[in-house]
Design a protein around this motif. Structure first.
Motif, PDB file in Angstrom:
ATOM      1  N   GLY A   1       1.192  -1.377  -0.161  1.00  0.00           N
ATOM      2  CA  GLY A   1       0.376  -0.305   0.350  1.00  0.00           C
ATOM      3  C   GLY A   1       0.496   1.198   0.505  1.00  0.00           C
ATOM      4  O   GLY A   1      -0.094   2.074  -0.162  1.00  0.00           O
ATOM      5  N   SER A   2       2.163   1.027   0.385  1.00  0.00           N
ATOM      6  CA  SER A   2       3.154   2.483   0.775  1.00  0.00           C
ATOM      7  C   SER A   2       3.589   2.693  -1.638  1.00  0.00           C
ATOM      8  O   SER A   2       4.106   1.837  -2.198  1.00  0.00           O
ATOM      9  CB  SER A   2       4.009   2.192   0.576  1.00  0.00           C
ATOM     10  OG  SER A   2       4.280   1.848   2.478  1.00  0.00           O
ATOM     11  N   ASN A   3       3.736   4.400  -1.428  1.00  0.00           N
ATOM     12  CA  ASN A   3       3.739   4.245  -2.585  1.00  0.00           C
ATOM     13  C   ASN A   3       4.545   5.503  -2.878  1.00  0.00           C
ATOM     14  O   ASN A   3       5.057   6.536  -2.242  1.00  0.00           O
ATOM     15  CB  ASN A   3       2.592   5.147  -3.678  1.00  0.00           C
ATOM     16  CG  ASN A   3       2.866   5.410  -4.744  1.00  0.00           C
ATOM     17  OD1 ASN A   3       3.189   5.242  -5.731  1.00  0.00           O
ATOM     18  ND2 ASN A   3       2.700   7.138  -5.190  1.00  0.00           N
ATOM     19  N   LEU A   4       6.245   5.585  -3.722  1.00  0.00           N
ATOM     20  CA  LEU A   4       6.734   6.416  -3.727  1.00  0.00           C
ATOM     21  C   LEU A   4       7.424   6.650  -5.197  1.00  0.00           C
ATOM     22  O   LEU A   4       7.654   6.164  -5.228  1.00  0.00           O
ATOM     23  CB  LEU A   4       8.577   5.091  -3.254  1.00  0.00           C
ATOM     24  CG  LEU A   4       9.692   6.248  -3.160  1.00  0.00           C
ATOM     25  CD1 LEU A   4       9.664   7.003  -1.777  1.00  0.00           C
ATOM     26  CD2 LEU A   4      11.100   4.990  -3.046  1.00  0.00           C
ATOM     27  N   SER A   5       7.483   7.877  -4.715  1.00  0.00           N
ATOM     28  CA  SER A   5       8.019   8.979  -6.231  1.00  0.00           C
ATOM     29  C   SER A   5       8.738   9.850  -5.772  1.00  0.00           C
ATOM     30  O   SER A   5       9.633  10.117  -4.121  1.00  0.00           O
ATOM     31  CB  SER A   5       6.137   9.695  -6.711  1.00  0.00           C
ATOM     32  OG  SER A   5       6.111  11.001  -5.206  1.00  0.00           O
ATOM     33  N   VAL A   6       9.661  10.404  -6.824  1.00  0.00           N
ATOM     34  CA  VAL A   6      10.984  10.804  -7.243  1.00  0.00           C
ATOM     35  C   VAL A   6      10.442  12.839  -7.170  1.00  0.00           C
ATOM     36  O   VAL A   6       9.773  12.872  -8.093  1.00  0.00           O
ATOM     37  CB  VAL A   6      11.695  10.569  -6.785  1.00  0.00           C
ATOM     38  CG1 VAL A   6      12.680  11.864  -7.442  1.00  0.00           C
ATOM     39  CG2 VAL A   6      12.736   9.464  -6.878  1.00  0.00           C
ATOM     40  N   VAL A   7      10.736  13.630  -6.266  1.00  0.00           N
ATOM     41  CA  VAL A   7      10.748  15.113  -6.551  1.00  0.00           C
ATOM     42  C   VAL A   7      11.408  15.431  -7.650  1.00  0.00           C
ATOM     43  O   VAL A   7      12.598  15.889  -7.117  1.00  0.00           O
ATOM     44  CB  VAL A   7      11.190  16.070  -5.309  1.00  0.00           C
ATOM     45  CG1 VAL A   7      10.207  17.522  -6.054  1.00  0.00           C
ATOM     46  CG2 VAL A   7       9.389  15.184  -4.822  1.00  0.00           C
ATOM     47  N   PRO A   8      11.662  15.924  -9.208  1.00  0.00           N
ATOM     48  CA  PRO A   8      12.230  15.494 -10.524  1.00  0.00           C
ATOM     49  C   PRO A   8      12.590  16.504 -10.084  1.00  0.00           C
ATOM     50  O   PRO A   8      13.953  17.388 -10.256  1.00  0.00           O
ATOM     51  CB  PRO A   8      11.434  16.424 -11.547  1.00  0.00           C
ATOM     52  CG  PRO A   8       9.812  15.078 -11.378  1.00  0.00           C
ATOM     53  CD  PRO A   8       9.710  14.986  -9.856  1.00  0.00           C
ATOM     54  N   GLU A   9      12.101  18.414  -9.767  1.00  0.00           N
ATOM     55  CA  GLU A   9      12.613  19.270  -9.585  1.00  0.00           C
ATOM     56  C   GLU A   9      13.641  19.640  -8.130  1.00  0.00           C
ATOM     57  O   GLU A   9      14.104  20.855  -7.825  1.00  0.00           O
ATOM     58  CB  GLU A   9      11.745  20.555  -9.401  1.00  0.00           C
ATOM     59  CG  GLU A   9      10.909  20.918  -8.049  1.00  0.00           C
ATOM     60  CD  GLU A   9       9.736  21.539  -8.048  1.00  0.00           C
ATOM     61  OE1 GLU A   9      10.071  23.120  -7.673  1.00  0.00           O
ATOM     62  OE2 GLU A   9       8.771  21.547  -9.050  1.00  0.00           O
ATOM     63  N   SER A  10      13.596  18.680  -7.736  1.00  0.00           N
ATOM     64  CA  SER A  10      14.619  18.834  -6.071  1.00  0.00           C
ATOM     65  C   SER A  10      15.058  17.326  -6.239  1.00  0.00           C
ATOM     66  O   SER A  10      15.957  16.964  -5.178  1.00  0.00           O
ATOM     67  CB  SER A  10      13.676  18.940  -5.129  1.00  0.00           C
ATOM     68  OG  SER A  10      12.777  20.049  -4.998  1.00  0.00           O
ATOM     69  N   SER A  11      15.576  17.018  -7.256  1.00  0.00           N
ATOM     70  CA  SER A  11      16.869  16.127  -7.561  1.00  0.00           C
ATOM     71  C   SER A  11      17.256  15.860  -8.601  1.00  0.00           C
ATOM     72  O   SER A  11      17.682  16.789  -9.428  1.00  0.00           O
ATOM     73  CB  SER A  11      15.691  14.464  -7.643  1.00  0.00           C
ATOM     74  OG  SER A  11      14.760  14.113  -6.731  1.00  0.00           O
TER      75      SER A  11
ATOM     76  N   ASN B   1      22.690  21.462   1.341  1.00  0.00           N
ATOM     77  CA  ASN B   1      23.547  21.601  -0.300  1.00  0.00           C
ATOM     78  C   ASN B   1      24.203  19.995  -0.399  1.00  0.00           C
ATOM     79  O   ASN B   1      24.024  20.400  -1.777  1.00  0.00           O
ATOM     80  CB  ASN B   1      24.755  23.055   0.130  1.00  0.00           C
ATOM     81  CG  ASN B   1      23.952  24.088   0.743  1.00  0.00           C
ATOM     82  OD1 ASN B   1      22.670  24.403   0.572  1.00  0.00           O
ATOM     83  ND2 ASN B   1      24.798  24.788   1.062  1.00  0.00           N
ATOM     84  N   THR B   2      24.147  19.490   0.243  1.00  0.00           N
ATOM     85  CA  THR B   2      24.760  17.837  -0.588  1.00  0.00           C
ATOM     86  C   THR B   2      23.891  16.696  -0.796  1.00  0.00           C
ATOM     87  O   THR B   2      24.441  15.593  -0.785  1.00  0.00           O
ATOM     88  CB  THR B   2      26.146  17.350   0.080  1.00  0.00           C
ATOM     89  OG1 THR B   2      25.318  17.081   1.530  1.00  0.00           O
ATOM     90  CG2 THR B   2      27.370  18.642   0.144  1.00  0.00           C
ATOM     91  N   MET B   3      22.520  17.007  -1.354  1.00  0.00           N
ATOM     92  CA  MET B   3      21.717  16.485  -0.872  1.00  0.00           C
ATOM     93  C   MET B   3      21.802  15.925  -2.408  1.00  0.00           C
ATOM     94  O   MET B   3      21.662  16.451  -3.250  1.00  0.00           O
ATOM     95  CB  MET B   3      20.061  16.709  -0.999  1.00  0.00           C
ATOM     96  CG  MET B   3      19.242  17.871  -1.674  1.00  0.00           C
ATOM     97  SD  MET B   3      18.448  17.847  -1.738  1.00  0.00           S
ATOM     98  CE  MET B   3      16.830  17.373  -2.314  1.00  0.00           C
ATOM     99  N   ALA B   4      21.106  14.683  -2.777  1.00  0.00           N
ATOM    100  CA  ALA B   4      21.303  14.242  -4.185  1.00  0.00           C
ATOM    101  C   ALA B   4      19.647  13.730  -4.803  1.00  0.00           C
ATOM    102  O   ALA B   4      19.611  14.569  -5.823  1.00  0.00           O
ATOM    103  CB  ALA B   4      21.399  12.443  -3.956  1.00  0.00           C
TER     104      ALA B   4
END
Length: 485
Positions: free
Chosen positions: A389-399, A416-419
């Motif tokens: 039931g979990s749904n994972l997505s990636v936020v393109p503008e912050s990745s 500042n060193t996030m991926a």
């Protein structure tokens, strides 16, 4: 149709989310002080009646620039969701006679003034000293117990935060923090209106936080944030968000809505947030107040921002509580009636749960990955086993773009060193916490290895400027659990 001027800068909720909600309520003109994320550039030009990026020479008087643009488009409201533009927009609204955060906005940006204000009201917070020079840092280091936390008065995303373990470490900490602030400014993560803001710092006592007595299960961080809004000077708390433990020194890793606090404890947290917001005297704006949790029910204020929480805090609230905070704030600023929640929403009112995770090259124990890895969003979504039931997505503008080398985590650089930034929805908050723990543990194993000699690209737009990571917590050994602002 009403007209809104949206001032965009780095940080805050994803621009795509903000634009779609604002454009549903009014004609939107965008004043872009930062380059538009490539993921939303095309849609922004469709949703907005105009998109203007001022030349560098026009930014010397940012308030006048905002006022001029607002007058040119006939704006009925001016707003921003970026920490770095809050003060300029508030001052512009004062000139224009429009609803806004008001003249007190700087109190919710400058951590020195914020702490002075709370101190005058007797509100609980870490002991602190404002510092503007190396000599003042030495004076503060001699007067505060060690370890202590040095941080920029105007930063966000935990940038330029350093733990000073002894007075002898003050000089090196000062030099490194000044360097990081300069680097952050080059990346666009810096105050846009206040001159010499990069030279303003504060040093704080590190208070010992705990989750004991607050949360019934392990895995939560020892601080929370109260999300809300001030409308016509009246504070309306919306909900309380929880956190995972921070990464040393105090970089935020994840926010989860709702926090699983018992009702009586949530009420105590919200009551302190109300005192903090009321003391600042804000008028019309979103708010994000971070609070450190201690033993025996003790609490300390970390900071309050005159804007909504960053990262995916706003989308999380919309998904869990069905509240479009962006649209509601736009309506309020335009003078339309808005029905704010009569009481703080909690787990009982939630429809599932949602959380946002900042991907850093650090494992669940806070240790750096053993080798370099390449970011690949498809691998993450396919190779990590999450709960049913979990749904994972990636936020393109912050990745980062897929194929980019994940940056080495820099404790002083913070977000500042996030991926990447991930959003997860699940049946309840416990499941979000469990799945995020699984994800953090799996990332260094499932992501492809980087080729020798590969260099990472610049980090994406740090979302936590958003969430202005909280400030001061736990004991120095082992790595303290808490947050930093």
């Amino acid at each position: 149709m009403s007209t809104v001027l949206l001032v965009h800068a780095k940080g805050g909720p994803p621009l795509g989310h903000v634009l779609s909600r604002a454009a549903a309520r009014a004609e939107v003109h965008l004043l872009a002080l930062s380059a538009l994320p490539s993921a939303v550039d095309a849609s922004a030009r469709v949703l907005c009646a105009s998109v203007v990026t001022p030349a560098g020479t026009e930014r010397f008087d940012l308030v006048s620039q905002i006022v001029s643009r607002a007058e040119a488009v006939g704006a009925d409201a001016v707003l921003t969701f970026s920490e770095y533009a809050v003060v300029a927009v508030a001052e512009a609204c004062e000139v224009l006679g429009l609803a806004g955060a008001g003249g007190a906005a700087a109190l919710a940006r400058d951590k020195r003034k914020m702490r002075d204000t709370w101190h005058s009201r007797g509100l609980p917070q870490p002991e602190f000293r404002p510092v503007a020079t190396q000599a003042e840092l030495h004076e503060a280091a001699a007067g505060l117990p060690v370890p202590m936390l040095l941080k920029s008065a105007w930063s966000a995303g935990s940038t330029a935060h350093q733990i000073i373990g002894s007075p002898q470490e003050a000089d090196a900490a000062w030099r490194r923090s000044r360097e990081v602030m300069a680097e952050s400014a080059q990346l666009g993560f810096a105050e846009l209106h206040v001159a010499e803001a990069d030279a303003h710092f504060v040093v704080e006592q590190i208070v010992t936080g705990t989750t004991a007595g607050w949360f019934d299960e392990p895995g939560w961080g020892d601080y929370v944030s109260v999300e809300g809004v001030v409308a016509d000077g009246v504070f309306h708390p919306v909900c309380v968000s929880g956190r995972m433990p921070t990464v040393e020194p105090f970089t935020e890793r994840a926010g989860i809505t709702p926090a699983l606090l018992p009702a009586d404890l949530q009420e105590r947290v919200v009551a302190l947030a109300r005192e903090a917001v009321d003391a600042l005297g804000l008028r019309d704006c979103g708010t994000h107040t971070e609070i450190k949790l201690g033993a025996g029910g003790k609490m300390w204020l970390i900071e309050t921002a005159a804007r909504f929480g960053g990262a995916m805090t706003v989308p999380q609230i919309e998904e869990v509580f069905r509240l479009d905070l962006v649209g509601m704030l736009v309506d309020h600023l335009l003078g339309r009636p808005v029905v704010w929640p009569e009481r703080t929403l909690g787990p009982e009112q939630a429809r599932g749960a949602a959380g946002s995770l900042v991907v850093l090259a650090v494992d669940g124990r806070g240790e750096a990955w053993r080798d370099r890895r390449v970011w690949d969003s498809s691998v993450v979504k396919e190779a990590v086993a999450l709960s049913e039931g979990s749904n994972l997505s990636v936020v393109p503008e912050s990745s980062l773009h897929d194929g980019s080398t994940v940056p080495v985590y820099d404790p002083v650089g913070g977000a500042n060193t996030m991926a990447a930034l991930c959003l997860l929805s699940a049946t309840d908050a416990r499941t979000v916490l469990r799945d995020f723990t699984t994800l953090v543990d799996a990332l260094p194993a499932v992501l492809p290895p980087a080729l020798p000699g590969s260099q990472p690209p610049p980090a994406p737009q740090a979302p936590l400027a958003s969430q202005s990571a909280p400030a001061v917590p736990a004991a120095p050994q082992p790595a303290p659990e808490g947050a930093a602002a």
